[in-house]
Scaffold this motif. Sequence first.
Motif, PDB file in Angstrom:
ATOM      1  N   GLU A   5       0.814  -1.216   0.000  1.00 19.26           N
ATOM      2  CA  GLU A   5       0.000   0.000   0.000  1.00 19.26           C
ATOM      3  C   GLU A   5       0.844   1.260   0.000  1.00 19.26           C
ATOM      4  OE1 GLU A   5      -3.309   0.275   2.692  1.00 19.26           O
ATOM      5  OE2 GLU A   5      -3.221  -1.864   3.104  1.00 19.26           O
ATOM      6  N   ASP A   6       1.833   1.299   0.892  1.00 21.22           N
ATOM      7  CA  ASP A   6       2.605   2.528   1.079  1.00 21.22           C
ATOM      8  C   ASP A   6       4.055   2.151   1.310  1.00 21.22           C
ATOM      9  OD1 ASP A   6       3.508   5.055   1.569  1.00 21.22           O
ATOM     10  OD2 ASP A   6       2.489   5.319   3.475  1.00 21.22           O
ATOM     11  N   ALA A   7       4.919   2.551   0.394  1.00 18.30           N
ATOM     12  CA  ALA A   7       6.332   2.208   0.501  1.00 18.30           C
ATOM     13  C   ALA A   7       7.176   3.449   0.276  1.00 18.30           C
ATOM     14  CB  ALA A   7       6.691   1.130  -0.514  1.00 18.30           C
ATOM     15  N   SER A   8       8.172   3.646   1.144  1.00 15.97           N
ATOM     16  CA  SER A   8       9.034   4.815   1.015  1.00 15.97           C
ATOM     17  C   SER A   8      10.220   4.565   0.099  1.00 15.97           C
ATOM     18  CB  SER A   8       9.531   5.246   2.407  1.00 15.97           C
ATOM     19  OG  SER A   8      10.212   4.186   3.054  1.00 15.97           O
ATOM     20  N   PHE A   9      10.381   3.316  -0.361  1.00 12.03           N
ATOM     21  CA  PHE A   9      11.504   2.987  -1.234  1.00 12.03           C
ATOM     22  C   PHE A   9      11.065   2.990  -2.696  1.00 12.03           C
ATOM     23  CE2 PHE A   9       9.558  -0.830   0.541  1.00 12.03           C
ATOM     24  CZ  PHE A   9       9.153  -1.507  -0.594  1.00 12.03           C
ATOM     25  N   GLY A  10      12.033   3.079  -3.590  1.00 12.98           N
ATOM     26  CA  GLY A  10      11.745   3.089  -5.017  1.00 12.98           C
ATOM     27  C   GLY A  10      11.837   1.707  -5.629  1.00 12.98           C
ATOM     28  N   ARG A  11      11.714   1.667  -6.954  1.00 15.50           N
ATOM     29  CA  ARG A  11      11.732   0.394  -7.682  1.00 15.50           C
ATOM     30  C   ARG A  11      13.025  -0.371  -7.427  1.00 15.50           C
ATOM     31  NH1 ARG A  11      11.536  -3.838  -8.997  1.00 15.50           N
ATOM     32  NH2 ARG A  11      10.778  -4.887 -10.860  1.00 15.50           N
TER      33      ARG A  11
END
Length: 448
Positions: A246-252
């Motif tokens: 749902e909510d992630a502070s990291f990128g791909r």
Amino acid sequence: SDQVKDVDNISKLPNDVLLLILSRLSTEEAIRTSVVSKRWEHVWKQLSHLVFDIPRIINSTELRDSLNRVDILITKVINNHRGHLESCVINHFPYHSVTGILNTWIQSVTCVKHTKVLTLTNDFLCRNPTNKIFDIPTNSFSHPSLMSLSLSSYILRSSHPLINCSNLKTLKLVLITAPEVGVFNRVLTSCPSLEVLVLDIVCVDNKSGAPLKIENNTLKVLHVQAMHYIDGIQVSATSLDILIIEDASFGRDGFFLRSPKLQFDRNFWAPGRFVPHMSYNISKENSIVHEEYMNNIPRPFFRSVAIMASSMSVSVDLRNQTQVERLRQVLRLWTRKMMGLEIIFKDATTTEENSESWHKKFWKDNINKDAFPSAKFRVKTVWMNNFNGSEEEFAFASCLIRQGTVVDKMMIKTSSLPARKKLEIEAAVVKLEALQTEDERELTIHCF
């Protein structure tokens, strides 16, 4: 006039029926029935579910001026209960962790009552974070009877409270803070038998830049509600059927997944943020996974994505009656327009229910009478990356078009197909386009 006979027919009912009646009441209300008569005195002691919501009890009873009396009563109720518990919920104040009374309750409901499902919530209204520290002795949750543990609103200074928890099948960490990601990694290593994992976690100081590591070949459901100040996640789970982020502070670049049962080709990382996404490998056999999805996942998930773009990838065998019905149930839960739906068609399984007569009847007759999945479900874009033009796949795509389920685009991948097969799919696309009238041509169907 006839006198009404003073007969208590309810009390003559067997215990299992009386317990069914009490199960509809709160724990406090059920206990109060003990004063009705001698017949009712001990019935509540056989309840299989107990809920102790201390903030609510304090605010709604004459005991509001004596928290100590409430603690004594809860201890007495647990000690007087007879038999084992299916589940126990304890919503407490922060000071219960400090004084040790919470430890006593945990030991009683796990080691004595053999509780299978335990939910602990620290009252989040407390503004002093130091009082939210979860200072629980090692092995507190390692009793073999405990199968499911939910913790909410705590600070884990170390992984000690959750060491040696090979008994746990379900672990839910909600609003849990730790000093660094290593605490969570050690917790997950100590729970090798998990099948369901829900995470809403924060690291206060993660200077190492280490990712969260989940290596578990029994894990079937991974639900990441939120991960803050954690630079990435590495998941290696060969049995995973549902993945929700749902909510992630990291990128791909911070996302690694090794899970052969999950398939999705779309890149769900928008510039600067992650688009909430769900991947679900629908299976006929795995009823536990589907039950977890239907009962526990959608409500918080859909609340959080109500005003954001959201998407879903789903793998399904359209010739399997159970899988098709589960797909219908899954999509019916979406109350707002989905931004993107990726359908991965699985090869037909060889079971009796996959008879040709069933799926022909369903996709030809039933769909015309009953909207699939429902008359209200809408999706902006549908992606079909392995559409082969089979009868059931064409019927499925047709019903989505006729019902107006797809709002903007239907994307069908043909670029990886041999030339002859590509022509067959493009011919099928022309037939799909013909399903719309001139006045309804708002949907575009593309081959890519």
